[in-house]
Design a protein around this motif. Structure first.
Motif, PDB file in Angstrom:
ATOM      1  N   SER A 132      28.890   6.531  13.297  1.00  0.00           N
ATOM      2  CA  SER A 132      28.565   5.859  12.045  1.00  0.00           C
ATOM      3  C   SER A 132      27.738   6.793  11.172  1.00  0.00           C
ATOM      4  CB  SER A 132      27.770   4.577  12.312  1.00  0.00           C
ATOM      5  OG  SER A 132      28.525   3.699  13.120  1.00  0.00           O
ATOM      6  N   PRO A 133      27.897   6.695   9.867  1.00  0.00           N
ATOM      7  CA  PRO A 133      27.120   7.570   8.990  1.00  0.00           C
ATOM      8  C   PRO A 133      25.645   7.255   9.065  1.00  0.00           C
ATOM      9  CG  PRO A 133      28.241   5.872   7.707  1.00  0.00           C
ATOM     10  CD  PRO A 133      28.769   5.776   9.114  1.00  0.00           C
ATOM     11  N   VAL A 134      24.847   8.305   8.944  1.00  0.00           N
ATOM     12  CA  VAL A 134      23.403   8.119   8.958  1.00  0.00           C
ATOM     13  C   VAL A 134      22.961   7.721   7.562  1.00  0.00           C
ATOM     14  CG1 VAL A 134      21.178   9.249   9.299  1.00  0.00           C
ATOM     15  CG2 VAL A 134      23.104   9.792  10.801  1.00  0.00           C
ATOM     16  N   ARG A 135      22.282   6.613   7.460  1.00  0.00           N
ATOM     17  CA  ARG A 135      21.801   6.131   6.167  1.00  0.00           C
ATOM     18  C   ARG A 135      20.294   6.359   6.102  1.00  0.00           C
ATOM     19  NH1 ARG A 135      25.595   3.068   3.576  1.00  0.00           N
ATOM     20  NH2 ARG A 135      27.367   2.379   4.822  1.00  0.00           N
ATOM     21  N   SER A 136      19.880   7.233   5.196  1.00  0.00           N
ATOM     22  CA  SER A 136      18.450   7.500   5.050  1.00  0.00           C
ATOM     23  C   SER A 136      17.808   6.417   4.199  1.00  0.00           C
ATOM     24  CB  SER A 136      18.229   8.866   4.396  1.00  0.00           C
ATOM     25  OG  SER A 136      18.822   8.898   3.109  1.00  0.00           O
ATOM     26  N   GLN A 137      16.676   5.914   4.649  1.00  0.00           N
ATOM     27  CA  GLN A 137      15.968   4.908   3.897  1.00  0.00           C
ATOM     28  C   GLN A 137      15.151   5.569   2.791  1.00  0.00           C
ATOM     29  OE1 GLN A 137      13.701   2.962   6.923  1.00  0.00           O
ATOM     30  NE2 GLN A 137      15.338   1.530   7.391  1.00  0.00           N
ATOM     31  N   ASP A 138      14.865   4.800   1.753  1.00  0.00           N
ATOM     32  CA  ASP A 138      14.101   5.331   0.641  1.00  0.00           C
ATOM     33  C   ASP A 138      12.694   5.692   1.098  1.00  0.00           C
ATOM     34  OD1 ASP A 138      16.222   4.956  -1.035  1.00  0.00           O
ATOM     35  OD2 ASP A 138      15.571   2.965  -1.685  1.00  0.00           O
ATOM     36  N   ASN A 139      12.221   6.833   0.610  1.00  0.00           N
ATOM     37  CA  ASN A 139      10.849   7.208   0.880  1.00  0.00           C
ATOM     38  C   ASN A 139       9.916   6.412  -0.028  1.00  0.00           C
ATOM     39  OD1 ASN A 139      11.369   9.284   2.829  1.00  0.00           O
ATOM     40  ND2 ASN A 139      12.116  10.569   1.163  1.00  0.00           N
ATOM     41  N   LEU A 140       8.659   6.336   0.355  1.00  0.00           N
ATOM     42  CA  LEU A 140       7.666   5.600  -0.405  1.00  0.00           C
ATOM     43  C   LEU A 140       6.835   6.561  -1.235  1.00  0.00           C
ATOM     44  CD1 LEU A 140       6.495   3.105   2.363  1.00  0.00           C
ATOM     45  CD2 LEU A 140       8.292   2.802   0.656  1.00  0.00           C
ATOM     46  N   GLU A 141       6.306   6.069  -2.338  1.00  0.00           N
ATOM     47  CA  GLU A 141       5.514   6.917  -3.219  1.00  0.00           C
ATOM     48  C   GLU A 141       4.373   6.118  -3.824  1.00  0.00           C
ATOM     49  OE1 GLU A 141       7.486   9.988  -5.512  1.00  0.00           O
ATOM     50  OE2 GLU A 141       6.484   9.241  -7.312  1.00  0.00           O
ATOM     51  N   GLU A 160      -3.576   3.091   1.991  1.00  0.00           N
ATOM     52  CA  GLU A 160      -3.248   1.982   2.882  1.00  0.00           C
ATOM     53  C   GLU A 160      -1.737   1.848   2.984  1.00  0.00           C
ATOM     54  OE1 GLU A 160      -4.078  -2.818   3.518  1.00  0.00           O
ATOM     55  OE2 GLU A 160      -5.081  -1.704   1.905  1.00  0.00           O
ATOM     56  N   LEU A 161      -1.210   1.936   4.211  1.00  0.00           N
ATOM     57  CA  LEU A 161       0.218   1.840   4.445  1.00  0.00           C
ATOM     58  C   LEU A 161       0.654   0.383   4.491  1.00  0.00           C
ATOM     59  CD1 LEU A 161       0.574   4.594   7.195  1.00  0.00           C
ATOM     60  CD2 LEU A 161       0.835   4.830   4.710  1.00  0.00           C
ATOM     61  N   ALA A 162       1.973   0.177   4.525  1.00  0.00           N
ATOM     62  CA  ALA A 162       2.518  -1.185   4.484  1.00  0.00           C
ATOM     63  C   ALA A 162       2.076  -2.021   5.675  1.00  0.00           C
ATOM     64  CB  ALA A 162       4.039  -1.130   4.415  1.00  0.00           C
ATOM     65  N   ASP A 163       1.822  -1.386   6.819  1.00  0.00           N
ATOM     66  CA  ASP A 163       1.407  -2.136   8.003  1.00  0.00           C
ATOM     67  C   ASP A 163      -0.105  -2.352   8.071  1.00  0.00           C
ATOM     68  OD1 ASP A 163       0.556   0.395   8.501  1.00  0.00           O
ATOM     69  OD2 ASP A 163       1.681   0.666  10.377  1.00  0.00           O
ATOM     70  N   GLY A 164      -0.814  -1.974   6.994  1.00  0.00           N
ATOM     71  CA  GLY A 164      -2.256  -2.170   6.960  1.00  0.00           C
ATOM     72  C   GLY A 164      -3.058  -0.976   7.431  1.00  0.00           C
ATOM     73  N   THR A 165      -2.394   0.039   7.976  1.00  0.00           N
ATOM     74  CA  THR A 165      -3.091   1.226   8.434  1.00  0.00           C
ATOM     75  C   THR A 165      -3.634   2.003   7.240  1.00  0.00           C
ATOM     76  OG1 THR A 165      -1.625   1.388  10.348  1.00  0.00           O
ATOM     77  CG2 THR A 165      -2.892   3.352   9.766  1.00  0.00           C
ATOM     78  N   VAL A 166      -4.882   2.436   7.336  1.00  0.00           N
ATOM     79  CA  VAL A 166      -5.509   3.231   6.282  1.00  0.00           C
ATOM     80  C   VAL A 166      -5.672   4.663   6.796  1.00  0.00           C
ATOM     81  CG1 VAL A 166      -7.534   3.535   4.816  1.00  0.00           C
ATOM     82  CG2 VAL A 166      -6.694   1.223   5.342  1.00  0.00           C
ATOM     83  N   ILE A 167      -5.158   5.609   6.052  1.00  0.00           N
ATOM     84  CA  ILE A 167      -5.304   7.014   6.416  1.00  0.00           C
ATOM     85  C   ILE A 167      -6.028   7.743   5.295  1.00  0.00           C
ATOM     86  CG2 ILE A 167      -3.227   7.027   7.849  1.00  0.00           C
ATOM     87  CD1 ILE A 167      -1.758   8.398   5.602  1.00  0.00           C
ATOM     88  N   GLU A 168      -6.684   8.804   5.654  1.00  0.00           N
ATOM     89  CA  GLU A 168      -7.414   9.620   4.681  1.00  0.00           C
ATOM     90  C   GLU A 168      -6.663  10.915   4.456  1.00  0.00           C
ATOM     91  OE1 GLU A 168     -11.378  11.968   5.187  1.00  0.00           O
ATOM     92  OE2 GLU A 168     -11.925   9.957   4.455  1.00  0.00           O
ATOM     93  N   VAL A 169      -6.412  11.220   3.195  1.00  0.00           N
ATOM     94  CA  VAL A 169      -5.654  12.416   2.827  1.00  0.00           C
ATOM     95  C   VAL A 169      -6.544  13.303   1.970  1.00  0.00           C
ATOM     96  CG1 VAL A 169      -3.585  13.298   1.702  1.00  0.00           C
ATOM     97  CG2 VAL A 169      -3.524  11.075   2.839  1.00  0.00           C
ATOM     98  N   ASP A 170      -6.592  14.578   2.297  1.00  0.00           N
ATOM     99  CA  ASP A 170      -7.354  15.537   1.507  1.00  0.00           C
ATOM    100  C   ASP A 170      -6.414  16.204   0.509  1.00  0.00           C
ATOM    101  OD1 ASP A 170      -9.710  15.053   2.893  1.00  0.00           O
ATOM    102  OD2 ASP A 170      -9.222  16.529   4.448  1.00  0.00           O
ATOM    103  N   GLU A 184       4.425  13.408   5.922  1.00  0.00           N
ATOM    104  CA  GLU A 184       5.671  13.336   6.694  1.00  0.00           C
ATOM    105  C   GLU A 184       5.581  12.315   7.814  1.00  0.00           C
ATOM    106  OE1 GLU A 184       8.738  16.372   9.058  1.00  0.00           O
ATOM    107  OE2 GLU A 184       6.846  17.091   8.221  1.00  0.00           O
ATOM    108  N   GLY A 185       6.552  11.377   7.795  1.00  0.00           N
ATOM    109  CA  GLY A 185       6.740  10.458   8.910  1.00  0.00           C
ATOM    110  C   GLY A 185       5.677   9.394   9.082  1.00  0.00           C
ATOM    111  N   VAL A 186       4.835   9.134   8.059  1.00  0.00           N
ATOM    112  CA  VAL A 186       3.764   8.150   8.233  1.00  0.00           C
ATOM    113  C   VAL A 186       4.204   6.742   7.852  1.00  0.00           C
ATOM    114  CG1 VAL A 186       2.022   9.910   7.802  1.00  0.00           C
ATOM    115  CG2 VAL A 186       2.813   8.495   5.907  1.00  0.00           C
ATOM    116  N   ALA A 187       5.291   6.624   7.099  1.00  0.00           N
ATOM    117  CA  ALA A 187       5.752   5.303   6.650  1.00  0.00           C
ATOM    118  C   ALA A 187       6.585   4.648   7.745  1.00  0.00           C
ATOM    119  CB  ALA A 187       6.563   5.430   5.365  1.00  0.00           C
ATOM    120  N   PRO A 188       6.756   3.315   7.704  1.00  0.00           N
ATOM    121  CA  PRO A 188       7.567   2.621   8.711  1.00  0.00           C
ATOM    122  C   PRO A 188       8.961   3.222   8.812  1.00  0.00           C
ATOM    123  CG  PRO A 188       6.371   1.030   7.379  1.00  0.00           C
ATOM    124  CD  PRO A 188       6.150   2.376   6.737  1.00  0.00           C
ATOM    125  N   GLY A 189       9.457   3.304  10.039  1.00  0.00           N
ATOM    126  CA  GLY A 189      10.775   3.872  10.263  1.00  0.00           C
ATOM    127  C   GLY A 189      10.800   5.379  10.227  1.00  0.00           C
ATOM    128  N   GLY A 190       9.622   6.005  10.280  1.00  0.00           N
ATOM    129  CA  GLY A 190       9.577   7.463  10.265  1.00  0.00           C
ATOM    130  C   GLY A 190       9.814   8.069   8.897  1.00  0.00           C
TER     131      GLY A 190
END
Length: 301
Positions: A132-141, A160-170, A184-190
């Motif tokens: 089956s073709p690989v369907r890439s999900q939309d990235n978040l911004e 704050e991510l969709a699951d409530g996780t808060v990360i700090e970015v420099d 990279e890879g921090v949003a749901p579904g990788g």
């Protein structure tokens, strides 16, 4: 968590993804002229931006390199290629993946027996289905608004991510308006999450490293004849003399009106943008018509 900026070549050239070749060439010429070191006093930041502009054009103008870049930005590796183990039959591909046409009949072995001879009916072994073709999900911004000082020195941003996780970015130092930071890879579904940096003052000054950018809108008579106009800077308004015959895209420099870092001082670039009034009165329309006639007579159009 620290993020490394992954250049968005389309945004770097001021284009929408998938723009055609003519638009790509035009944008490249415009940005290369804007950031050429010879036109920017050999500013180190201009040199780096000029290199990125050339890199962006080299990648986007080459089909194979663009595909590889887009695949990398979408978080896809070659091991995820649905055709890594080979390509299915074309007719099967059309039928299964695109959902058109009839599946091809499987090949039947040629029979050497007499047609009148009775033999048990053989059922052909069905061909394996293609993957089956690989369907890439939309990235978040997420848009992150920074002050000029935060963009210059770098700052910590809580996301704050969709699951409530808060990360700090420099954010990196010497960042600029329109930069995109890839998480990279921090949003749901990788999926990847991008931070779109917005560094614009209330007066419309855009920050990019030590440099300040400003779009100066002029009516055609002012650009053609020259004028004196007040321009905002980070340290207050100054009067800028616009030379006669200034076309859209012309860059005027206000030296040492940018941001400072140690012994380095950036400049402010003012880009001339000619605008046409939305509504012309009768006298103005008559003047433009006369100007058009003169241009035709002199072979300028």
């Amino acid at each position: 968590m620290t993020s490394i900026a992954d250049p968005d070549y389309w945004s770097l050239l001021g284009l929408d993804p998938g723009s055609d070749g003519d638009s790509l060439k035009s944008a490249f010429r415009r940005e290369a002229r804007r950031w050429h070191p010879d036109l920017n006093g050999n500013d180190r930041q201009a040199e780096e931006r000029f290199k990125l502009v050339n890199e962006a054009y080299a990648v986007l103008s080459d089909h194979d390199r663009r595909v590889a870049w887009e695949r990398r930005r979408n978080g896809r590796s070659f091991s995820q290629d649905p055709f890594a183990s080979g390509f299915p039959d074309f007719e099967e591909y059309l039928s299964v993946v695109l959902g058109i046409g009839d599946p091809p009949e499987p090949d039947r072995a040629e029979s050497t027996h007499n047609e009148d001879q009775d033999e048990p009916e053989r059922r052909p072994t069905p061909s394996p289905q293609p993957p089956s073709p690989v369907r890439s999900q939309d990235n978040l911004e997420t848009t992150v608004v920074l002050t000029p000082d935060q963009a210059l020195r770098g700052t910590a941003v809580n996301l704050e991510l969709a699951d409530g996780t808060v990360i700090e970015v420099d954010t990196p130092p010497f960042a600029g308006d329109g930069w995109r930071l890839r998480l990279e890879g921090v949003a749901p579904g990788g999926r990847d999450h991008f931070l779109q940096l917005q560094v614009v003052t209330d007066e419309g000054l855009r920050i990019d490293g030590l440099r300040v950018l400003y779009r100066l809108e002029l009516f055609p008579p002012d650009a053609a004849l020259g004028c004196a106009v007040d321009v905002p800077t980070l340290s207050g308004s100054v009067t800028l003399q616009v030379p006669p015959g200034s076309s859209s895209g012309r860059l005027l420099r206000l030296r040492e009106r940018g941001l400072s870092w140690n012994d380095r001082q950036g400049d402010q670039l003012v880009e001339v943008v000619i605008v046409i009034p939305a509504h012309l009165n009768d006298d103005e329309q008559a003047l433009y018509q006369r100007l058009q006639e003169l241009s035709l007579d002199q072979g300028r159009i």
